[in-house]
Design a protein around this motif. Structure first.
Motif, PDB file in Angstrom:
ATOM      1  N   ASN A  67       0.847  -1.235   0.089  1.00 23.60           N
ATOM      2  CA  ASN A  67      -0.065  -0.021  -0.023  1.00 23.60           C
ATOM      3  C   ASN A  67       0.839   1.471   0.018  1.00 23.60           C
ATOM      4  N   ILE A  68       0.640   2.141  -1.047  1.00 22.45           N
ATOM      5  CA  ILE A  68       1.414   3.368  -1.049  1.00 22.45           C
ATOM      6  C   ILE A  68       0.472   4.509  -0.780  1.00 22.45           C
ATOM      7  N   GLU A  69       1.120   5.501   0.233  1.00 18.23           N
ATOM      8  CA  GLU A  69       0.570   6.631   0.445  1.00 18.23           C
ATOM      9  C   GLU A  69       1.473   7.743   0.154  1.00 18.23           C
ATOM     10  N   VAL A  70       1.256   8.633  -0.749  1.00 13.62           N
ATOM     11  CA  VAL A  70       2.010   9.558  -1.273  1.00 13.62           C
ATOM     12  C   VAL A  70       1.925  10.911  -0.325  1.00 13.62           C
ATOM     13  N   ASP A  71       2.885  11.650  -0.477  1.00 12.11           N
ATOM     14  CA  ASP A  71       2.768  13.065   0.419  1.00 12.11           C
ATOM     15  C   ASP A  71       1.503  14.028   0.027  1.00 12.11           C
ATOM     16  N   VAL A  72       0.765  14.364   0.809  1.00 12.18           N
ATOM     17  CA  VAL A  72      -0.390  15.384   0.286  1.00 12.18           C
ATOM     18  C   VAL A  72      -0.141  16.405  -0.445  1.00 12.18           C
ATOM     19  N   LEU A  73       0.965  16.996  -0.162  1.00 12.04           N
ATOM     20  CA  LEU A  73       1.178  18.294  -0.443  1.00 12.04           C
ATOM     21  C   LEU A  73       1.458  18.262  -2.308  1.00 12.04           C
ATOM     22  N   GLY A  74       2.030  17.136  -2.626  1.00 11.58           N
ATOM     23  CA  GLY A  74       1.748  16.995  -4.163  1.00 11.58           C
ATOM     24  C   GLY A  74       0.293  17.035  -4.946  1.00 11.58           C
TER      25      GLY A  74
END
Length: 107
Positions: A67-74
């Motif tokens: 499961n991948i969760e990227v930085d929300v700022l992007g």
């Protein structure tokens, strides 16, 4: 100590949000991205020995899904740019039109 180097291959839709030296969460563990390779559609992170003993990622086999969760700022940046881009394009078109009009007056 013994570091573990992990390379994850993902889709371009996710990879566009992955940035070197920025945090990413893999299976719920916040980690720092070491390298991004857009051509191979991969990114890399490292796990020090202590972290390896505390999380489940080292138990995964090659090819297992994570499961991948990227930085929300992007994601926020992309959303903000999408809201501004049409207005910027309209402004550029207006400037081009005015420049053309001014060019006609100089003749």
């Amino acid at each position: 100590g013994v570091s573990l180097n992990i390379v994850v291959q993902t889709s371009p839709d996710i990879l566009k949000y992955v940035v070197e030296k920025v945090f990413i969460a893999i299976d719920g563990t916040s980690l720092t991205v070491v390298n991004v390779n857009p051509l191979a559609q991969t990114f890399q992170f490292m796990l020090v020995e202590y972290t390896q003993k505390k999380i489940i990622i080292p138990l995964k086999s090659v090819g297992d899904k994570v499961n991948i969760e990227v930085d929300v700022l992007g994601k926020y940046s992309e959303s903000a740019l999408a809201a501004v881009l049409p207005r910027l394009e309209a402004l550029e078109a207006k400037v081009a039109s005015l420049e053309k009009e001014l060019g006609n007056y100089k003749k």
